[in-house]
Structures are given as structure tokens and as C-alpha cells.
Write an enzyme that holds these catalytic residues in place. Structure first.
Site, PDB file in Angstrom:
ATOM      1  N   LEU A  20     -12.791 -17.694 -30.464  1.00 18.03           N
ATOM      2  CA  LEU A  20     -13.587 -17.669 -31.780  1.00 18.03           C
ATOM      3  C   LEU A  20     -13.762 -16.267 -32.490  1.00 18.03           C
ATOM      4  O   LEU A  20     -13.480 -16.152 -33.601  1.00 18.03           O
ATOM      5  CB  LEU A  20     -14.845 -18.431 -31.487  1.00 18.03           C
ATOM      6  CG  LEU A  20     -15.932 -18.345 -32.495  1.00 18.03           C
ATOM      7  CD1 LEU A  20     -15.396 -19.184 -33.681  1.00 18.03           C
ATOM      8  CD2 LEU A  20     -17.560 -18.933 -32.048  1.00 18.03           C
ATOM      9  N   LYS A  35      -1.116 -14.113 -28.635  1.00 18.15           N
ATOM     10  CA  LYS A  35      -1.718 -14.532 -27.056  1.00 18.15           C
ATOM     11  C   LYS A  35      -0.756 -14.381 -26.309  1.00 18.15           C
ATOM     12  O   LYS A  35      -0.239 -15.136 -26.084  1.00 18.15           O
ATOM     13  CB  LYS A  35      -2.671 -15.938 -27.304  1.00 18.15           C
ATOM     14  CG  LYS A  35      -3.094 -16.431 -25.744  1.00 18.15           C
ATOM     15  CD  LYS A  35      -4.502 -16.409 -25.763  1.00 18.15           C
ATOM     16  CE  LYS A  35      -4.882 -16.917 -24.391  1.00 18.15           C
ATOM     17  NZ  LYS A  35      -6.269 -16.855 -24.047  1.00 18.15           N
TER      18      LYS A  35
HETATM   19  N1  LIG Z   1     -21.101 -19.605 -30.579  1.00 13.89           N
HETATM   20  C1  LIG Z   1     -20.848 -20.699 -30.060  1.00 13.89           C
HETATM   21  N2  LIG Z   1     -21.466 -21.571 -30.283  1.00 13.89           N
HETATM   22  C2  LIG Z   1     -21.164 -22.779 -29.562  1.00 13.89           C
HETATM   23  N3  LIG Z   1     -19.884 -22.979 -28.793  1.00 13.89           N
HETATM   24  C3  LIG Z   1     -19.167 -22.155 -28.656  1.00 13.89           C
HETATM   25  C4  LIG Z   1     -19.601 -20.838 -28.990  1.00 13.89           C
HETATM   26  N4  LIG Z   1     -18.596 -19.796 -29.134  1.00 13.89           N
HETATM   27  C5  LIG Z   1     -17.611 -20.554 -28.253  1.00 13.89           C
HETATM   28  N5  LIG Z   1     -18.160 -21.801 -28.194  1.00 13.89           N
HETATM   29  C6  LIG Z   1     -17.207 -22.853 -27.219  1.00 13.89           C
HETATM   30  O1  LIG Z   1     -17.034 -22.215 -26.014  1.00 13.89           O
HETATM   31  C7  LIG Z   1     -15.646 -22.759 -25.559  1.00 13.89           C
HETATM   32  C8  LIG Z   1     -14.968 -21.603 -25.193  1.00 13.89           C
HETATM   33  O2  LIG Z   1     -14.783 -20.540 -26.341  1.00 13.89           O
HETATM   34  P1  LIG Z   1     -13.606 -19.819 -26.478  1.00 13.89           P
HETATM   35  O3  LIG Z   1     -12.166 -20.841 -26.454  1.00 13.89           O
HETATM   36  O4  LIG Z   1     -13.718 -19.093 -27.556  1.00 13.89           O
HETATM   37  O5  LIG Z   1     -13.570 -19.040 -25.107  1.00 13.89           O
HETATM   38  P2  LIG Z   1     -12.366 -17.897 -24.699  1.00 13.89           P
HETATM   39  O6  LIG Z   1     -12.916 -16.694 -24.321  1.00 13.89           O
HETATM   40  O7  LIG Z   1     -11.223 -17.854 -25.784  1.00 13.89           O
HETATM   41  O8  LIG Z   1     -11.624 -18.817 -23.307  1.00 13.89           O
HETATM   42  P3  LIG Z   1     -10.361 -18.380 -22.660  1.00 13.89           P
HETATM   43  O9  LIG Z   1     -10.488 -17.505 -21.478  1.00 13.89           O
HETATM   44  O10 LIG Z   1      -9.964 -19.851 -22.250  1.00 13.89           O
HETATM   45  O11 LIG Z   1      -9.432 -17.860 -23.681  1.00 13.89           O
HETATM   46  C9  LIG Z   1     -15.054 -23.304 -26.863  1.00 13.89           C
HETATM   47  O12 LIG Z   1     -15.261 -24.900 -26.521  1.00 13.89           O
HETATM   48  C10 LIG Z   1     -15.794 -22.894 -27.954  1.00 13.89           C
HETATM   49  O13 LIG Z   1     -15.764 -23.712 -28.973  1.00 13.89           O
HETATM   50 MG   LIG Z   2      -9.316 -17.885 -25.544  1.00  9.52          MG
END
Ligand SMILES: Nc1ncnc2c1ncn2[C@@H]1O[C@H](COP(=O)(O)OP(=O)(O)OP(=O)(O)O)[C@@H](O)[C@H]1O
Ligand SMILES: [Mg+2]
Length: 216
Positions: A20, A35
Site C-alpha cells: 500500500l 518488487k
Molecule cells: N491501512 C490499512 N487499513 C486496512 N487494511 C490494510 C491497511 N494497510 C494494509 N492493509 C491490508 O493488509 C494486508 C497487507 O498489506 P500489504 O500487502 O500492503 O503488506 P506488505 O507489507 O506489502 O506484505 P508482503 O510482505 O506480503 O509484501 C493487505 O490485505 C492490505 O490490503
Molecule cells: Mg507487499
């Protein structure tokens, strides 16, 4: 230091909000997304299509992963299951116009090869870090440990992005003990859409302002 090349987005954990935040940064800076190490494709489509959709990016601003593995494991373990060893020669910054937003896999101490973790990849790419953290209980410890690991390797930190319900006390302690800045914050969201990402991108500082602060 490749200040002008972009940033590396890492986090205190997997599933913390790096994708995000990457989408928000790409939108704010009109950046290219990469990525390099994607795992878990057996269960999900991966972060690259998610960022492309959330940031409304043209395909020209997307670099495909250098490695894409099926298992939802760290790159070393996921590659092992496919008889693939990550070649560091493929983990070099692509030449692009404008800034790059590079997203890691999990957090800093995640194995990539027998002799390489994500933090070593950050070091070799020579990019400053944006550290994504949980906003709530437990984050001070995880965030300060991550900052210490980065500092002892001489990796510059542009700042921290807390994700989740607002917690000014934790933000203060992270900034104070971690000697860093809160770049912006992301509230708990009901839905994550291109419109929401576009709105949040308005709170992101300009990249060249951050770069100037850190290179002074
Ligand atoms: N502020 C938020 N409010 C609600 N849900 C969120 C929020 N931020 C992230 N999420 C949700 O949490 C989950 C994990 O977020 P994200 O994919 O961005 O994590 P990541 O750190 O990129 O994980 P990875 O290690 O798999 O790359 C996703 O389903 C995302 O939609
Ligand atoms: Mg991620």
C-alpha cells in the site's frame, strides 16, 4: 548513495502495509515500481499487479520481478523448493526515467541466499529506506530494532510510515528514540482503492526534499 534513484520500501514485518505504501509513493512521485523478489504466487497474484491497479500506473512504469516463486515463504526457502538459487547479478537497479520505488519481501532479516538477507540487498542497491511499521502496541520495539539494524550498516533512513489506528504516543517515541521522522501516516482503512491511494498520496513529502534532508 543512489539518492536520485529512488527508495527501498521495507517494513517491520510481512503483511505490514509495504505494498500500500509503495502504491502511494508511486502515485505521489510518478515513480516506477519494482518488487525484485516475489514469493507466495501459489496463493495470490503478487504485489506488482496490486500496485499497478492501486496507483493507476501505465505498464511502462512497472518492472517485473527478477524472481517469482510459488511458496509463501522467504525467498531462500521458496527458491529452494523450485531448485532456484537467487543470482545477485539479477538484483541490480533497472535503468528507468524518474525515481524507483523498490519493495522488499517481509522485513530486513529475511533470507534471500545462504549469504544474503534483504538488508544486504538494500545495501548493495545503495538506496535509502522508507520503513513501514504497525501503528499500535509492539511497534516501538520492532521499529527501533529495524532502525538499529539499518544504522549499523550505514543505510540511510528517509523516515517511518505507521499504518493503522492513530497512535501519537508511539509516533513520538519512535521519532525520539529512533532519531527519525514520521514521513506520513496511513489510518485504518475500510477499503483500499485507487481513489483512497490518490488521496493519501497528497500527504507524501516531495522526494527531492527528503533527499536533501538526508544528504545534509
Ligand atoms: N491501512 C490499512 N487499513 C486496512 N487494511 C490494510 C491497511 N494497510 C494494509 N492493509 C491490508 O493488509 C494486508 C497487507 O498489506 P500489504 O500487502 O500492503 O503488506 P506488505 O507489507 O506489502 O506484505 P508482503 O510482505 O506480503 O509484501 C493487505 O490485505 C492490505 O490490503
Ligand atoms: Mg507487499
Amino acid at each position: 548513495m543512489n539518492f536520485q534513484r529512488g527508495v527501498f520500501v521495507t517494513g517491520t514485518d510481512t503483511g505490514i502495509g509495504k505494498t500500500l505504501v509503495s502504491a502511494i509513493l508511486c502515485r505521489a512521485w510518478n515513480a516506477t515500481y519494482w518488487k525484485p523478489l516475489q514469493t507466495g504466487l501459489a496463493d495470490e497474484e503478487g504485489d506488482t499487479p496490486t500496485v499497478r491497479e492501486l496507483a493507476g500506473m501505465s505498464p511502462a512504469r512497472i518492472i517485473p520481478p527478477a524472481y517469482a516463486f510459488q511458496a509463501p515463504l522467504a525467498p531462500l526457502a521458496a527458491g529452494y523448493l523450485e531448485n532456484v538459487t537467487v543470482n545477485p547479478g539479477r538484483l541490480v537497479l533497472p535503468q528507468v526515467q524518474g525515481p524507483l520505488v523498490v519493495e522488499g519481501a517481509g522485513g530486513l532479516m529475511v533470507p534471500v541466499r545462504e549469504d544474503m538477507m534483504i538488508v544486504d540487498l538494500i545495501n548493495s542497491l545503495d538506496l535509502p529506506v522508507v520503513l513501514v511499521t504497525r501503528s499500535g502496541l509492539g511497534t516501538i520495539n520492532h521499529t527501533l530494532l529495524s532502525l538499529e539494524a539499518l544504522r549499523r550498516r550505514g543505510i540511510p533512513v528517509l523516515g517511518v510510515v505507521p499504518v493503522g489506528p492513530s497512535n501519537p504516543g508511539n509516533e513520538y517515541d519512535i521519532a525520539h528514540f529512533g532519531k527519525t521522522n514520521i514521513l506520513f501516516r496511513i489510518p485504518q482503512l475500510d477499503a483500499i482503492t485507487e481513489t483512497v491511494v490518490s488521496g493519501l498520496s497528497g500527504h507524501v513529502p516531495l522526494l527531492d526534499v527528503l533527499q536533501q534532508q538526508i544528504s545534509q
